[in-house]
Design a protein around this motif. Structure first.
Motif, short mmCIF file in Angstrom:
data_model
loop_
_atom_site.label_atom_id
_atom_site.label_comp_id
_atom_site.label_asym_id
_atom_site.label_seq_id
_atom_site.Cartn_x
_atom_site.Cartn_y
_atom_site.Cartn_z
N ASP A 132 0.83 -1.21 0.00
CA ASP A 132 0.00 0.00 0.00
C ASP A 132 0.86 1.26 0.00
O ASP A 132 1.92 1.32 0.62
CB ASP A 132 -0.91 0.02 1.23
N ARG A 133 0.38 2.27 -0.71
CA ARG A 133 0.94 3.63 -0.69
C ARG A 133 2.41 3.70 -1.11
O ARG A 133 3.17 4.56 -0.63
CB ARG A 133 0.78 4.26 0.71
N LEU A 134 2.83 2.82 -1.99
CA LEU A 134 4.22 2.88 -2.45
C LEU A 134 4.50 4.18 -3.19
O LEU A 134 5.55 4.79 -3.03
CB LEU A 134 4.54 1.68 -3.36
N LYS B 164 10.00 -1.84 15.04
CA LYS B 164 11.45 -1.75 15.17
C LYS B 164 12.15 -0.99 14.04
O LYS B 164 13.35 -0.70 14.14
CB LYS B 164 12.04 -3.17 15.22
N SER B 165 11.44 -0.68 12.97
CA SER B 165 12.11 -0.16 11.77
C SER B 165 12.59 1.27 11.89
O SER B 165 13.49 1.69 11.16
CB SER B 165 11.17 -0.28 10.57
N ASN B 166 12.00 2.04 12.77
CA ASN B 166 12.36 3.45 12.91
C ASN B 166 12.24 4.21 11.59
O ASN B 166 13.04 5.09 11.29
CB ASN B 166 13.79 3.58 13.46
N ARG B 167 11.24 3.83 10.80
CA ARG B 167 10.95 4.55 9.56
C ARG B 167 9.97 5.69 9.83
O ARG B 167 9.27 5.69 10.85
CB ARG B 167 10.33 3.60 8.53
N ALA B 168 9.90 6.63 8.92
CA ALA B 168 8.94 7.74 9.03
C ALA B 168 7.55 7.33 8.56
O ALA B 168 6.64 8.16 8.52
CB ALA B 168 9.44 8.94 8.23
N TYR B 169 7.38 6.09 8.21
CA TYR B 169 6.11 5.57 7.73
C TYR B 169 5.99 4.12 8.18
O TYR B 169 6.97 3.50 8.60
CB TYR B 169 6.04 5.63 6.19
N SER B 170 4.79 3.59 8.13
CA SER B 170 4.55 2.19 8.46
C SER B 170 4.22 1.42 7.19
O SER B 170 3.51 1.94 6.31
CB SER B 170 3.39 2.05 9.46
#
Length: 436
Positions: free
Chosen positions: A319-321, A390-396
């Motif tokens: 989703d939302r790529l 755990k990814s510490n990304r600005a998005y999920s």
């Protein structure tokens, strides 16, 4: 992926990559006589060298059953050996065989059959390579009864000839042997074979084998073709195909051998294998690409129908790529795709077929009934949630998915029908997540 069910119909379109064209170019220009045989035993492709060797046009060869070209006396043996690669007992074999022809004298060839693209143990495509060995067979027959060995061996221009006495001393050495090993005949005759062309770490085994044969008459390597490592005068090791047979001489038993350098053929096979793997692999994720998925999934479905196995096909859509690419850049979009691939690989078994069909589309074909689907997707949801924590990304990361089941007791669906059903299921999944 489109929100409607039209996506799977587009997925069956065949696109030839640059890598595939490279494979074809190497195949067609090779001086080695070769053909590709499918898992039904039919010739799918031939090159000009093979057409010339067999004296038949490509159109005459393509589509024919390979064993139908074989001399009647060799058919049973060849079929048995083909069975060993089709049932994955082995990945290759070598066979000396004759071909059918108009001439009273048969065409003898050394046939090497190798699995090209069976790294997933599903649908083998076989590479068949032929070398004309008719002169060797005629010569070998003469050598058994003729005392003019030296003059006759010169006629074996394709292979090196080496003669050895019972004490391991070199007694025969033709021009091809001179070229292959870098030793002129007048310098090598009279030397010990073990200290001339046998690698140092194999010399003890060579001496033991010779002693065992002289004592018991038992040998593991005589009168059959084997592949061994030999060493040139400059110290370079090469791979050779070797055939040895004993001959009764005035001073006891002697040994004659034909040797062929196969180093280039092995390098060529590895190049073809790597190109074939690259042509079916998505370079960004290491998963199967669209071409690889459809080739293997068709075979998997055919096996499931024949053996009565159930299958589960799951479509995934990242989703939302586009929003990730637009907001954070395409490098971050590539990271999202790679993360999705890792989550899918960790969720499903090694035996399941996991692929990236392109863009934001992923697909999994798993062995097993629909009863296991719920637990599988629970594992997937847990792995996705764990990644987002755990990814510490600005998005999920978020994925939509749809599923289709194949039950051999109820269904006779084609792969296209299963793909369409899974796409419709995913479309409904997306609708269910939209706000009213």
């Amino acid at each position: 992926m489109n929100d409607g069910p039209s996506g799977p119909n587009e997925s069956t379109a065949r696109v030839f990559s640059t890598t595939e064209l490279d494979v074809g170019a190497i195949f067609d220009r090779s001086a080695v006589a070769m053909c590709i045989v499918d898992d039904d035993g039919r010739v799918a492709r031939v090159n000009d060298s093979l057409s010339s060797l067999l004296g038949r046009t490509r159109s005459e060869l393509v589509g024919s059953t390979w064993t139908d070209l074989t001399h009647a006396d060799d058919v049973a043996k060849e079929r048995a050996m083909f069975a060993t690669v089709l049932d994955r007992t082995t990945s290759s074999f070598v066979l000396e065989k004759r071909f059918r022809g108009e001439s009273a004298s048969p065409l003898w060839c050394r046939q090497t059959v190798t699995v090209l693209d069976d790294q997933d143990h599903r649908s083998p495509t076989l590479l068949v390579e032929l070398v004309d060995t008719t002169a060797q067979h005629v010569l070998a027959a003469k050598l058994r009864t003729s005392e003019e060995r030296t003059e006759l061996t010169i006629a074996a221009a394709q292979d090196a000839f080496v003669g050895m006495s019972s004490d391991g001393t070199i007694t025969g050495w033709n021009k091809v042997a001179e070229s292959m090993f870098g030793w002129p005949a007048d310098e090598v005759i009279g030397r010990k074979l073990s200290t001339t062309i046998v690698p140092e770490d194999q010399r003890a085994a060579h001496e033991r084998g010779l002693a065992r044969y002289l004592e018991t008459g038992e040998a593991r390597v005589l009168e059959r073709r084997i592949e061994v490592t030999a060493v040139r005068r400059d110290g370079v090791e090469i791979r050779v195909e070797l055939t040895i047979w004993p001959v009764a001489g005035n001073d006891g038993v002697e040994f004659n051998a034909f040797l062929r350098d196969v180093s280039e053929r092995l390098r060529f096979q590895e190049e073809l294998r790597q190109l074939a793997i690259a042509a079916t692999t998505d370079q960004g994720t290491g998963l199967k690409n669209r071409r690889g998925f459809f080739a293997l999934a068709e075979h998997e479905l055919s096996v499931a129908q024949r053996l009565g196995h159930s299958l589960t096909l799951i479509f995934f859509d990242l989703d939302r790529l586009k929003a990730i690419n637009d907001t954070f850049g395409h490098l971050e979009g590539d990271r999202a795709i790679a993360d999705t691939a890792r989550i899918l690989k960790s969720t499903f078994r090694e035996s399941d077929l996991v692929a990236r069909l392109g863009g934001d589309e992923f697909c999994v074909l798993a062995l097993g009934p629909r009863e296991g689907f719920t637990k599988t997707m629970q594992r997937f949801d847990e792995a996705l949630a764990e990644h987002n924590r755990k990814s510490n990304r600005a998005y999920s990361l978020s994925l939509s998915y749809g599923v289709a089941f194949f039950d051999p007791n109820e269904d006779k669906h084609s792969l296209d029908e299963l793909m369409s059903a899974a796409d419709v299921s995913m479309y409904q999944f997306k609708l269910g997540r939209r706000p009213a």
